[in-house]
Write a protein that holds these residues in place. Structure first.
Motif, PDB file in Angstrom:
ATOM      1  N   LEU A 137       0.825  -1.209   0.000  1.00  0.00           N
ATOM      2  CA  LEU A 137       0.000   0.000   0.000  1.00  0.00           C
ATOM      3  C   LEU A 137       0.863   1.265   0.000  1.00  0.00           C
ATOM      4  N   LEU A 138       1.950   1.228   0.735  1.00  0.00           N
ATOM      5  CA  LEU A 138       2.836   2.387   0.831  1.00  0.00           C
ATOM      6  C   LEU A 138       3.545   2.686  -0.485  1.00  0.00           C
ATOM      7  N   TYR A 139       3.937   1.641  -1.185  1.00  0.00           N
ATOM      8  CA  TYR A 139       4.748   1.822  -2.394  1.00  0.00           C
ATOM      9  C   TYR A 139       3.959   1.687  -3.699  1.00  0.00           C
ATOM     10  N   ILE A 140       2.640   1.657  -3.647  1.00  0.00           N
ATOM     11  CA  ILE A 140       1.826   1.582  -4.865  1.00  0.00           C
ATOM     12  C   ILE A 140       2.206   2.658  -5.894  1.00  0.00           C
ATOM     13  N   PRO A 141       2.460   3.904  -5.482  1.00  0.00           N
ATOM     14  CA  PRO A 141       2.798   4.918  -6.495  1.00  0.00           C
ATOM     15  C   PRO A 141       4.056   4.588  -7.316  1.00  0.00           C
ATOM     16  N   THR A 142       4.956   3.799  -6.776  1.00  0.00           N
ATOM     17  CA  THR A 142       6.181   3.478  -7.521  1.00  0.00           C
ATOM     18  C   THR A 142       5.970   2.369  -8.546  1.00  0.00           C
ATOM     19  N   PHE A 143       4.908   1.601  -8.413  1.00  0.00           N
ATOM     20  CA  PHE A 143       4.712   0.434  -9.272  1.00  0.00           C
ATOM     21  C   PHE A 143       4.486   0.764 -10.739  1.00  0.00           C
ATOM     22  N   PHE A 144       3.932   1.907 -11.014  1.00  0.00           N
ATOM     23  CA  PHE A 144       3.464   2.189 -12.366  1.00  0.00           C
ATOM     24  C   PHE A 144       4.395   3.076 -13.183  1.00  0.00           C
ATOM     25  N   GLY A 145       5.613   3.241 -12.716  1.00  0.00           N
ATOM     26  CA  GLY A 145       6.591   4.009 -13.476  1.00  0.00           C
ATOM     27  C   GLY A 145       7.470   3.083 -14.297  1.00  0.00           C
ATOM     28  N   GLY A 146       8.276   3.679 -15.121  1.00  0.00           N
ATOM     29  CA  GLY A 146       9.198   2.895 -15.943  1.00  0.00           C
ATOM     30  C   GLY A 146      10.527   2.732 -15.239  1.00  0.00           C
ATOM     31  N   PHE A 147      11.572   2.674 -16.026  1.00  0.00           N
ATOM     32  CA  PHE A 147      12.919   2.613 -15.475  1.00  0.00           C
ATOM     33  C   PHE A 147      13.418   4.040 -15.269  1.00  0.00           C
ATOM     34  N   TYR A 148      14.068   4.309 -14.141  1.00  0.00           N
ATOM     35  CA  TYR A 148      14.539   5.652 -13.815  1.00  0.00           C
ATOM     36  C   TYR A 148      16.049   5.659 -13.574  1.00  0.00           C
ATOM     37  N   PHE A 149      16.680   6.769 -13.887  1.00  0.00           N
ATOM     38  CA  PHE A 149      18.060   7.062 -13.548  1.00  0.00           C
ATOM     39  C   PHE A 149      18.974   5.853 -13.745  1.00  0.00           C
ATOM     40  N   ASP A 150      19.504   5.304 -12.648  1.00  0.00           N
ATOM     41  CA  ASP A 150      20.436   4.171 -12.724  1.00  0.00           C
ATOM     42  C   ASP A 150      19.787   2.926 -13.312  1.00  0.00           C
ATOM     43  N   ASP A 151      18.498   2.777 -13.121  1.00  0.00           N
ATOM     44  CA  ASP A 151      17.805   1.625 -13.699  1.00  0.00           C
ATOM     45  C   ASP A 151      17.999   1.615 -15.208  1.00  0.00           C
ATOM     46  N   PHE A 152      17.763   2.761 -15.808  1.00  0.00           N
ATOM     47  CA  PHE A 152      17.846   2.853 -17.267  1.00  0.00           C
ATOM     48  C   PHE A 152      19.259   2.553 -17.757  1.00  0.00           C
ATOM     49  N   SER A 153      20.256   3.186 -17.143  1.00  0.00           N
ATOM     50  CA  SER A 153      21.627   2.977 -17.627  1.00  0.00           C
ATOM     51  C   SER A 153      22.087   1.542 -17.407  1.00  0.00           C
ATOM     52  N   ASN A 154      21.729   0.940 -16.308  1.00  0.00           N
ATOM     53  CA  ASN A 154      22.169  -0.429 -16.035  1.00  0.00           C
ATOM     54  C   ASN A 154      21.457  -1.467 -16.883  1.00  0.00           C
ATOM     55  N   PHE A 155      20.171  -1.315 -17.054  1.00  0.00           N
ATOM     56  CA  PHE A 155      19.408  -2.314 -17.806  1.00  0.00           C
ATOM     57  C   PHE A 155      19.498  -2.121 -19.312  1.00  0.00           C
ATOM     58  N   ILE A 156      19.383  -0.890 -19.759  1.00  0.00           N
ATOM     59  CA  ILE A 156      19.283  -0.624 -21.187  1.00  0.00           C
ATOM     60  C   ILE A 156      20.657  -0.386 -21.821  1.00  0.00           C
ATOM     61  N   GLU A 157      21.446   0.522 -21.251  1.00  0.00           N
ATOM     62  CA  GLU A 157      22.709   0.898 -21.867  1.00  0.00           C
ATOM     63  C   GLU A 157      23.823  -0.129 -21.626  1.00  0.00           C
ATOM     64  N   TRP A 158      23.982  -0.564 -20.382  1.00  0.00           N
ATOM     65  CA  TRP A 158      25.097  -1.462 -20.056  1.00  0.00           C
ATOM     66  C   TRP A 158      24.763  -2.924 -20.286  1.00  0.00           C
ATOM     67  N   PHE A 194       7.076  -3.082 -13.153  1.00  0.00           N
ATOM     68  CA  PHE A 194       6.114  -3.333 -12.080  1.00  0.00           C
ATOM     69  C   PHE A 194       6.531  -4.535 -11.240  1.00  0.00           C
ATOM     70  N   LEU A 195       6.884  -5.641 -11.886  1.00  0.00           N
ATOM     71  CA  LEU A 195       7.239  -6.862 -11.150  1.00  0.00           C
ATOM     72  C   LEU A 195       8.597  -6.742 -10.469  1.00  0.00           C
ATOM     73  N   PHE A 196       9.538  -6.033 -11.091  1.00  0.00           N
ATOM     74  CA  PHE A 196      10.821  -5.793 -10.420  1.00  0.00           C
ATOM     75  C   PHE A 196      10.601  -5.017  -9.118  1.00  0.00           C
ATOM     76  N   ARG A 197       9.759  -3.989  -9.193  1.00  0.00           N
ATOM     77  CA  ARG A 197       9.500  -3.182  -7.987  1.00  0.00           C
ATOM     78  C   ARG A 197       8.695  -3.962  -6.953  1.00  0.00           C
ATOM     79  N   LEU A 198       7.774  -4.788  -7.406  1.00  0.00           N
ATOM     80  CA  LEU A 198       7.018  -5.617  -6.464  1.00  0.00           C
ATOM     81  C   LEU A 198       7.965  -6.534  -5.695  1.00  0.00           C
ATOM     82  N   GLU A 199       8.928  -7.111  -6.379  1.00  0.00           N
ATOM     83  CA  GLU A 199       9.922  -7.946  -5.694  1.00  0.00           C
ATOM     84  C   GLU A 199      10.706  -7.126  -4.669  1.00  0.00           C
TER      85      GLU A 199
END
Length: 127
Positions: free
Chosen positions: A12-33, A64-69
Motif C-alpha cells: 500500500l505504501l509503495y503503490i505509487p512506484t509500481f506504475f513508473g518505468g525505469f529511472y536514472f540508474d535503472d535505465f543505464s544499467n538495464f538498457i545501456e550497459w 512493475f514486477l521488479f519493484r514488487l519484488e
C-alpha cells in the motif's frame, strides 16, 4: 505482527512506484550497459545482477514486477527488524515506513541495498 501485515502495508505504501518505468540508474544499467546479458562480468555487484537476471528470466523487462519484488524484500527486512527487537514491535513498522528506505525500494537497481540489509539482519538474528 505477522509477515503478511508487513507485506500489505509495504504494498500500500509503495503503490505509487509500481506504475513508473525505469529511472536514472535503472535505465543505464538495464538498457545501456546490458547487465542482464552477463551479470558476472560486473565484478562489484555480481550477486545483485545475477538475482536481477533471474527476475528478468521469470518475467521479462516489467518494471512493475521488479519493484514488487523489491517491496516484498523490504517487507521481509522490516519483519526481520521486528524479530531482532522483540520488545519493541513498532521498530519494524518504523523501518518499513522510513523515508531513507524508499530509495532502495523504488529504484530497481538498488536491490543490492535490500539484499545487503536482508543478509545483515539474518546474520545478526542467527548469531
Amino acid at each position: 505482527m505477522k509477515l503478511r501485515w508487513y507485506i500489505l502495508i509495504a504494498v500500500l505504501l509503495y503503490i505509487p512506484t509500481f506504475f513508473g518505468g525505469f529511472y536514472f540508474d535503472d535505465f543505464s544499467n538495464f538498457i545501456e550497459w546490458k547487465i542482464l546479458e552477463n551479470p558476472v562480468a560486473f565484478s562489484g555487484r555480481w550477486l545483485n545482477f545475477l538475482v536481477l537476471k533471474t527476475s528478468y528470466q521469470m518475467h521479462g523487462m516489467n518494471p512493475f514486477l521488479f519493484r514488487l519484488e523489491n517491496v516484498l524484500i523490504h517487507a521481509l527486512n522490516a519483519f526481520l527488524v521486528s524479530k531482532l527487537c522483540p520488545k519493541n514491535k513498532w521498530l519494524g513498522l518504523l523501518f518499513l515506513v522510513s523515508a531513507p528506505c524508499a530509495y532502495a525500494v523504488a529504484y530497481i537497481i538498488q536491490r543490492s541495498i535490500l539484499m545487503a540489509t536482508f543478509f545483515s539482519l539474518l546474520t545478526i538474528i542467527l548469531h
